[in-house]
Design a protein around this motif. Sequence first.
Motif, mmCIF file in Angstrom:
data_model
loop_
_atom_site.group_PDB
_atom_site.id
_atom_site.type_symbol
_atom_site.label_atom_id
_atom_site.label_comp_id
_atom_site.label_asym_id
_atom_site.label_seq_id
_atom_site.Cartn_x
_atom_site.Cartn_y
_atom_site.Cartn_z
ATOM 1 N N UNK A 102 0.802 -1.221 0.000
ATOM 2 C CA UNK A 102 0.000 0.000 0.000
ATOM 3 C C UNK A 102 0.840 1.280 0.000
ATOM 4 N N UNK A 103 2.137 1.180 0.268
ATOM 5 C CA UNK A 103 2.991 2.365 0.306
ATOM 6 C C UNK A 103 3.236 2.879 -1.115
ATOM 7 N N UNK A 104 3.368 4.182 -1.246
ATOM 8 C CA UNK A 104 3.488 4.818 -2.551
ATOM 9 C C UNK A 104 4.777 4.450 -3.282
ATOM 10 N N UNK A 105 5.927 4.537 -2.634
ATOM 11 C CA UNK A 105 7.200 4.375 -3.326
ATOM 12 C C UNK A 105 7.337 3.030 -4.046
ATOM 13 N N UNK A 106 7.116 1.890 -3.374
ATOM 14 C CA UNK A 106 7.252 0.629 -4.119
ATOM 15 C C UNK A 106 6.191 0.449 -5.195
ATOM 16 N N UNK A 107 5.017 1.030 -5.020
ATOM 17 C CA UNK A 107 3.980 0.928 -6.059
ATOM 18 C C UNK A 107 4.395 1.697 -7.305
ATOM 19 N N UNK A 108 4.949 2.897 -7.129
ATOM 20 C CA UNK A 108 5.382 3.699 -8.275
ATOM 21 C C UNK A 108 6.547 3.012 -8.984
ATOM 22 N N UNK A 109 7.532 2.539 -8.225
ATOM 23 C CA UNK A 109 8.682 1.839 -8.822
ATOM 24 C C UNK A 109 8.202 0.595 -9.573
ATOM 25 N N UNK A 110 7.315 -0.173 -8.956
ATOM 26 C CA UNK A 110 6.794 -1.372 -9.597
ATOM 27 C C UNK A 110 6.063 -1.081 -10.892
ATOM 28 N N UNK A 111 5.289 0.001 -10.922
ATOM 29 C CA UNK A 111 4.563 0.377 -12.135
ATOM 30 C C UNK A 111 5.498 0.914 -13.212
ATOM 31 N N UNK A 112 6.426 1.786 -12.820
ATOM 32 C CA UNK A 112 7.334 2.377 -13.806
ATOM 33 C C UNK A 112 8.205 1.326 -14.477
ATOM 34 N N UNK A 113 8.634 0.328 -13.732
ATOM 35 C CA UNK A 113 9.521 -0.710 -14.273
ATOM 36 C C UNK A 113 8.753 -1.951 -14.752
ATOM 37 N N UNK A 114 7.426 -1.894 -14.719
ATOM 38 C CA UNK A 114 6.573 -3.020 -15.126
ATOM 39 C C UNK A 114 6.869 -4.299 -14.341
ATOM 40 N N UNK A 115 7.272 -4.155 -13.088
ATOM 41 C CA UNK A 115 7.595 -5.322 -12.271
ATOM 42 C C UNK A 115 6.365 -6.160 -11.970
ATOM 43 N N UNK A 116 5.231 -5.513 -11.731
ATOM 44 C CA UNK A 116 4.014 -6.256 -11.412
ATOM 45 C C UNK A 116 3.518 -7.023 -12.639
ATOM 46 N N UNK A 117 3.526 -6.379 -13.804
ATOM 47 C CA UNK A 117 3.125 -7.045 -15.034
ATOM 48 C C UNK A 117 4.073 -8.203 -15.342
ATOM 49 N N UNK A 118 5.357 -7.991 -15.152
ATOM 50 C CA UNK A 118 6.333 -9.052 -15.405
ATOM 51 C C UNK A 118 6.061 -10.267 -14.536
ATOM 52 N N UNK A 119 5.712 -10.048 -13.273
ATOM 53 C CA UNK A 119 5.432 -11.165 -12.384
ATOM 54 C C UNK A 119 4.162 -11.909 -12.804
ATOM 55 N N UNK A 120 3.131 -11.176 -13.186
ATOM 56 C CA UNK A 120 1.896 -11.801 -13.659
ATOM 57 C C UNK A 120 2.191 -12.654 -14.892
ATOM 58 N N UNK A 121 2.930 -12.108 -15.844
ATOM 59 C CA UNK A 121 3.251 -12.851 -17.056
ATOM 60 C C UNK A 121 4.089 -14.088 -16.751
ATOM 61 N N UNK A 122 4.998 -13.967 -15.791
ATOM 62 C CA UNK A 122 5.817 -15.107 -15.366
ATOM 63 C C UNK A 122 4.930 -16.268 -14.928
ATOM 64 N N UNK A 123 3.926 -15.995 -14.085
ATOM 65 C CA UNK A 123 3.058 -17.057 -13.600
ATOM 66 C C UNK A 123 2.075 -17.530 -14.662
ATOM 67 N N UNK A 124 1.575 -16.616 -15.504
ATOM 68 C CA UNK A 124 0.629 -17.010 -16.543
ATOM 69 C C UNK A 124 1.279 -17.935 -17.579
ATOM 70 N N UNK A 125 2.529 -17.688 -17.882
ATOM 71 C CA UNK A 125 3.211 -18.488 -18.901
ATOM 72 C C UNK A 125 3.886 -19.725 -18.322
ATOM 73 N N UNK A 126 3.832 -19.884 -16.984
ATOM 74 C CA UNK A 126 4.404 -21.062 -16.370
ATOM 75 C C UNK A 126 5.913 -21.126 -16.488
ATOM 76 N N UNK A 127 6.556 -19.971 -16.537
ATOM 77 C CA UNK A 127 8.012 -19.945 -16.668
ATOM 78 C C UNK A 127 8.687 -20.410 -15.399
ATOM 79 N N UNK A 128 9.864 -20.941 -15.542
ATOM 80 C CA UNK A 128 10.614 -21.436 -14.375
ATOM 81 C C UNK A 128 11.963 -20.781 -14.298
#
Length: 128
Positions: A102-128
Amino acid sequence: MGKLCSTLCSTVGVKACCDCCGGGPLSRDVPWLAAHVTPERVTCWLHAHGALKKTNRVLEINLTPFAVGVGIMSLMYKVSLAYAHTPVSGLADHFVCKLTPPELKPRVVGELLDLFLSEVLFFQKGLK
């Protein structure tokens, strides 16, 4: 810029309630607080993805935090579900839920670097 603005807005409490699962921030697909993971919303997600028959639903959900203070980019919960009927598909009643902090700083960093999307795609594609 839109992702950053929506992150800023959701972090400071501006919530758009406009989805089919009873409202919530930004999207029915992306909760960011444990309180957004409700029996109704989980039922809606499971129905939408064909994982749970329309004649069944989640009656109860319990979220238990774990690994508190370990990660900086997510809050993790052990989730226990109770269904109206035992799913014939063998759908699990325990799983892990990862939410953005819920804190602002990690949410902004995660969005700017697409870290959250990258993690979702990692699990959706079953990557190891």
